[in-house]
Design an enzyme around this catalytic site. Structure first.
Site, PDB file in Angstrom:
ATOM      1  N   ASP A 498      42.295  42.543  39.167  1.00 25.01           N
ATOM      2  CA  ASP A 498      41.389  41.677  39.927  1.00 25.01           C
ATOM      3  C   ASP A 498      41.514  41.863  41.424  1.00 25.01           C
ATOM      4  O   ASP A 498      40.655  41.434  42.189  1.00 25.01           O
ATOM      5  CB  ASP A 498      41.757  40.213  39.647  1.00 25.01           C
ATOM      6  CG  ASP A 498      40.954  39.628  38.514  1.00 25.01           C
ATOM      7  OD1 ASP A 498      39.839  40.104  38.275  1.00 25.01           O
ATOM      8  OD2 ASP A 498      41.458  38.685  37.886  1.00 25.01           O
TER       9      ASP A 498
HETATM   10  C1  GLC Z   1      44.945  37.858  35.620  1.00 27.99           C
HETATM   11  C2  GLC Z   1      43.518  37.803  35.145  1.00 27.99           C
HETATM   12  C3  GLC Z   1      43.126  39.089  34.471  1.00 27.99           C
HETATM   13  C4  GLC Z   1      43.451  40.268  35.335  1.00 27.99           C
HETATM   14  C5  GLC Z   1      44.886  40.239  35.796  1.00 27.99           C
HETATM   15  C6  GLC Z   1      45.205  41.334  36.791  1.00 27.99           C
HETATM   16  O1  GLC Z   1      45.809  37.842  34.558  1.00 27.99           O
HETATM   17  O2  GLC Z   1      43.328  36.735  34.262  1.00 27.99           O
HETATM   18  O3  GLC Z   1      41.764  39.093  34.158  1.00 27.99           O
HETATM   19  O4  GLC Z   1      43.198  41.435  34.603  1.00 27.99           O
HETATM   20  O5  GLC Z   1      45.160  39.000  36.405  1.00 27.99           O
HETATM   21  O6  GLC Z   1      44.617  41.127  38.021  1.00 27.99           O
HETATM   22  C1  GLC Z   2      44.058  37.223  38.847  1.00 31.33           C
HETATM   23  C2  GLC Z   2      45.138  37.661  39.757  1.00 31.33           C
HETATM   24  C3  GLC Z   2      45.192  36.860  40.997  1.00 31.33           C
HETATM   25  C4  GLC Z   2      43.843  36.682  41.603  1.00 31.33           C
HETATM   26  C5  GLC Z   2      42.847  36.182  40.583  1.00 31.33           C
HETATM   27  C6  GLC Z   2      41.471  36.059  41.126  1.00 31.33           C
HETATM   28  O1  GLC Z   2      44.456  36.085  38.201  1.00 31.33           O
HETATM   29  O2  GLC Z   2      46.392  37.635  39.134  1.00 31.33           O
HETATM   30  O3  GLC Z   2      46.102  37.440  41.875  1.00 31.33           O
HETATM   31  O4  GLC Z   2      43.892  35.812  42.682  1.00 31.33           O
HETATM   32  O5  GLC Z   2      42.837  37.008  39.493  1.00 31.33           O
HETATM   33  O6  GLC Z   2      40.572  35.571  40.204  1.00 31.33           O
END
Ligand code: GLC
Ligand code: GLC
Length: 835
Positions: A498
């Site tokens: 993300d």
């Molecule tokens: C969080 C989000 C997931 C994403 C991951 C890495 O676990 O829920 O969708 O792939 O972060 O950013």
């Molecule tokens: C995932 C990531 C986090 C970010 C979020 C955004 O959960 O782990 O770092 O802020 O996505 O949606």
């Protein structure tokens, strides 16, 4: 240091002191009603949607931590005197008064928790759970007089109602302080805020015995300037019979109990969600000057059911049987008890929770922000589909309905409406591919190809509906029609990571990195999406083939082959796979970079997809991962960590080094390396990577790790962080599903495939053997694996029901042992000898 222990026979984690390094929680409920329940009875509950239909209030990030829950206050009164001052007042779940206790224990089990404590000869037990069939929490309380003298006890219950919309509840006080309404009838307290207008539901908090008094107004019960630890009513020994009007409605019962030495008394408290049809909302409509009376029929029915403690016991029994049955579908017996209890019990339990919650409600996710994730929910079902395949099927169809006609997808959808979330929108270019992974996992588990013919809307629009198969095709095509200068998939807003926001370029504080796109490069590419495509593509090919779509299958096969080409040409850095190209076409995850030279995701996934297995690059890539990214607590996401904020990289570089996506141990992607290692046949290393992030192996390190030893956390601080080894974000993480896939399918090696159960263990040479029972398509397979040969991979012989069983001679499983589908309701004995 440990704060408890596993009771494997009971399938419980037993917490032996209340002051755990962070609240250690459990989830009550597995259908429509859920409660989060901490080891000190903190937490909250909701019906279906943690944001929109919240029953009880919770104060996030409060001081002290974990404030609010289902609390019971006990007043142990002196034998004779009316001297109020000398009563012993305490809270048996330790919080909120932090009472010193002579005994304390909290057992978190499968969908229930049990807190037992004692002080001054008074013993207390609270069993809390959500029954399978009802939309309520049941709290069965038992008091026992363990002293030699009569005891006279006052019990005060306490919960605080949330005004339904948990977000509004925390913010919109100009309105909220005037809308709270309740009714009290006998021992039942009804919370009916907004019922007079657009709601057709209310909450009820009741107990199965007559009460002495009650309070429904927080200020009257606590005192305006008091905390939960010093409620006026309890210290006065008397409820105020207060009626909430606006401000903060609560529910508190006052009960008196006389206990002779050795005597026990039981009380059943129920906290329920009730709904009425619109035309039956009222028992009596409001008249001038007289408020309306709500129709209590659904509450009466439910409360009657639980009026006898035996009914609560039966409901708990049913719940236990339900879990016996679920966990009976995959069991493990092995010398390594930590692995056996995680794979056989806790990991599967967590998979159920992540399937139910997605990323909505935990002690780190507030339950007000995020809905169901397109990518998250597809991955969650990989670890859940064997438990309740029908629910996975329904979920796949819900998810697919939020896909756009061009194959892209809403990144999230709301569980209540099942509609895509406009605020977050679309453009995460990995999303479409996870639908293929989810659907393929379902078909391999069940053999049910009919799901492909289900008509599913695009963009939640029935007029745009087409078969699920067409949805998969659009997913597949989206990737190949959105490629960049190197023929690799465009990343869009982000891929699985993300925080790799290569088209964002945000310089304004507070902007969302995921939804801000200031720079439509059409250039930034993701090697990870390429790898996911090469991993999921063959499933799409196989599905086409098996449903008579030969031409489409060969078209798809060619597309996969050319993606492999693109990775080979532009995705390899010399010693490992690249991670991406940024919006200027510069490499990310290359030895040329100053920071972020090597990333875990593209390496794990590329090898998992089979890229580089033949020419030694797979081995090289995984060796590089070990060399550069390994720590004792897991594999960090990348190295070196970004030291500065990079406009062109986005959120990943916003985190301090060692946390989250900036070189934290982001556990979700560790099992990709585990699986990749099994592709190389390195069972020792695969199991090592499995153990590094597995919480049961760090139980005696709980002081540093801080979170529950029975569940995976999303993140463990990496070696660049001052708090290296400390975990955050337990429970709601894709780690649950992927570790279950890695341990059950690739290490222990029992993997559902299109034609049956493929057996292919890949274990450490010193693992002598193990047994597994696996329920699969209507039959049970009792599999015992003998590794007295001390190998890491390879099968010498398989015996099925006493007869030698041969490997497949031809086809996609040529050379592999694939147990047939029996579907006969019988037990089949499988003996596997490695060597
Ligand atoms: C969080 C989000 C997931 C994403 C991951 C890495 O676990 O829920 O969708 O792939 O972060 O950013
Ligand atoms: C995932 C990531 C986090 C970010 C979020 C955004 O959960 O782990 O770092 O802020 O996505 O949606």
């Amino acid at each position: 240091m440990q704060y408890g222990y596993f009771d494997d026979d009971a399938r419980e984690y037993v917490i032996t002191r209340p002051d755990t390094p962070w609240p250690w929680i459990n989830y009550l409920g597995c259908g429509d009603f859920y409660g989060l329940f901490s080891n000190t009875s903190g937490g909250y509950c909701f019906y279906r949607d943690a944001r929109m239909l919240r029953l009880t209030r919770y104060r996030y990030n409060n001081v002290p931590v974990d404030s609010g829950g289902r609390y019971f206050y006990l007043r142990d009164n002196p034998a004779q005197s009316a001297d109020l001052q000398s009563a012993d007042i305490w809270t048996p779940s330790w919080k909120p008064m932090k009472s010193s206790l002579d005994r304390y224990e909290c057992r978190h089990g499968m969908g229930y928790s049990r807190i037992s404590s004692a002080r001054n000869g008074l013993a207390f037990t609270q069993v809390s759970f959500v029954p399978l069939e009802d939309t309520c929490e049941v709290h069965k309380i038992t008091l026992t007089n363990e002293s030699e003298k009569d005891k006279s006890i006052d019990i005060f219950s306490f919960i605080e109602f949330c005004l339904w919309n948990a977000n509004d509840d925390m913010t919109n006080f100009q309105r909220n302080f005037s809308i709270g309404e309740v009714e009290v009838h006998g021992s039942a307290i009804y919370h009916k805020t907004e019922y007079r207008e657009r709601r057709n539901h209310y909450a009820v908090w009741a107990v199965n015995v007559p009460i002495e008094g009650f309070d429904t107004d927080r200020e009257s019960f606590l005192g305006l300037y008091n905390g939960f630890d010093s409620p006026d009513a309890v210290f006065a020994g008397k409820a105020g019979n207060s009626m909430a009007s606006g401000w903060a409605p609560i529910g508190s019962h006052h009960i008196k109990a006389q206990l002779a030495p050795g005597e026990s008394k039981t009380f059943v408290f129920v906290l329920a969600y009730c709904e009425n049809p619109d035309n039956q909302k009222w028992e009596k409509r409001a008249a001038h000057g007289v408020p309306g009376v709500i129709n209590k029929a659904p509450a009466d029915l439910l409360l009657k059911k639980y009026s006898a403690p035996e009914a609560a016991d039966k409901a708990l029994n049913d719940l236990n049987r339900y879990w016996d049955d679920l966990l009976g579908r995959f069991t493990v017996d092995a010398e390594d008890k930590k692995m056996a209890r995680m794979a056989g019990v806790w990991n599967q339990y967590q998979c159920m929770v992540t399937f139910n919650m997605s990323r909505s409600a935990s002690y780190f996710e507030s339950g007000i922000g995020r809905g169901m994730g397109f990518r998250d929910s597809n991955q969650d079902l990989l670890g859940f589909v064997h438990l309740v395949p029908e629910r996975a099927r329904a979920r796949i169809l819900d998810i697919a309905a939020t896909q756009f006609p061009d194959g892209s997808a809403y990144h999230q959808y709301q569980p209540l409406t099942r509609r895509g979330n406009n605020e977050v929108g679309s453009g995460f270019n990995d999303d479409p591919l996870w639908l293929i992974c989810g659907a393929a996992a379902y078909i391999k588990e069940t053999g049910d190809y009919s799901i492909l013919e289900e008509k599913v809307p695009f963009d939640n629009n029935e007029e745009l509906a087409d078969s699920l198969f067409i949805h998969l095709k659009r997913s597949f095509d989206y990737t190949i029609t959105h490629t960049g200068p190197h023929g690799l998939p465009l990343i869009g807003r982000a891929d699985w990571n993300d925080c790799l926001n290569l088209n964002c370029f945000s310089a304004v504080p507070g902007e969302s990195f995921q939804t801000t796109a200031n720079f439509e490069s059409g250039v930034a590419e993701s090697v990870l999406i390429a790898a996911i495509f090469v991993f999921a593509g063959p499933d799409y090919v196989e599905i086409c083939r098996r449903t008579g779509r030969a031409e489409e299958a060969s078209r798809a096969e060619k597309a996969v082959a050319s993606m492999i080409d693109a990775v080979n040409k532009h995705g390899w850095d010399g010693n490992w796979f690249l991670r991406a190209y940024d919006a200027h076409g510069k490499k990310i995850g290359s030895s040329e970079c100053e920071d972020g030279k090597i990333f875990i995701e593209s390496n794990g996934f590329a090898v998992m997809a089979g890229i580089g297995l033949q020419d030694g690059r797979a081995k090289k890539a995984l060796d590089s991962v070990k060399e550069h990214l390994d720590t004792p607590y897991g594999i960090v996401l990348q190295q070196p960590a970004y030291r500065e904020y990079h406009l062109e990289l986005g959120e990943i570089s916003s985190y301090p080094p060692g946390y989250k996506e900036n070189a934290g141990i982001f556990c979700h992607n560790n099992p990709w390396v585990t699986i990749a290692e099994t592709m190389l046949g390195r069972g020792g290393r695969a199991f090592e990577t499995y153990k590094m992030i597995c919480p049961a192996y760090r139980e005696d390190d709980s002081k540093l790790r801080r979170l529950e030893p029975y569940v995976y956390a999303q993140m463990v601080a990496g070696r660049d962080a001052p708090r290296f080894g400390e975990a955050k974000n337990s429970w709601l993480t894709g780690t649950a599903a992927w570790t279950f896939v890695s341990i059950s399918q690739y290490i222990l090696g029992v993997r559902p495939v299109y034609d049956g159960l493929l057996i292919n263990p890949c274990i450490p040479a010193d693992m002598k053997g193990y047994t597994i029972t696996r329920h699969f398509r209507g039959a049970d397979y009792h599999i015992s694996v003998d590794n007295s040969a001390g190998v890491e991979k390879g099968i010498k012989s398989v015996t099925l029901d006493g007869r030698p069983f041969e490997a497949c001679a031809a086809g996609i499983y040529a050379g592999a042992f694939v147990l047939p589908v029996f579907g006969d309701g019988k037990v089949h004995k499988v003996d596997v000898v490695m060597g």
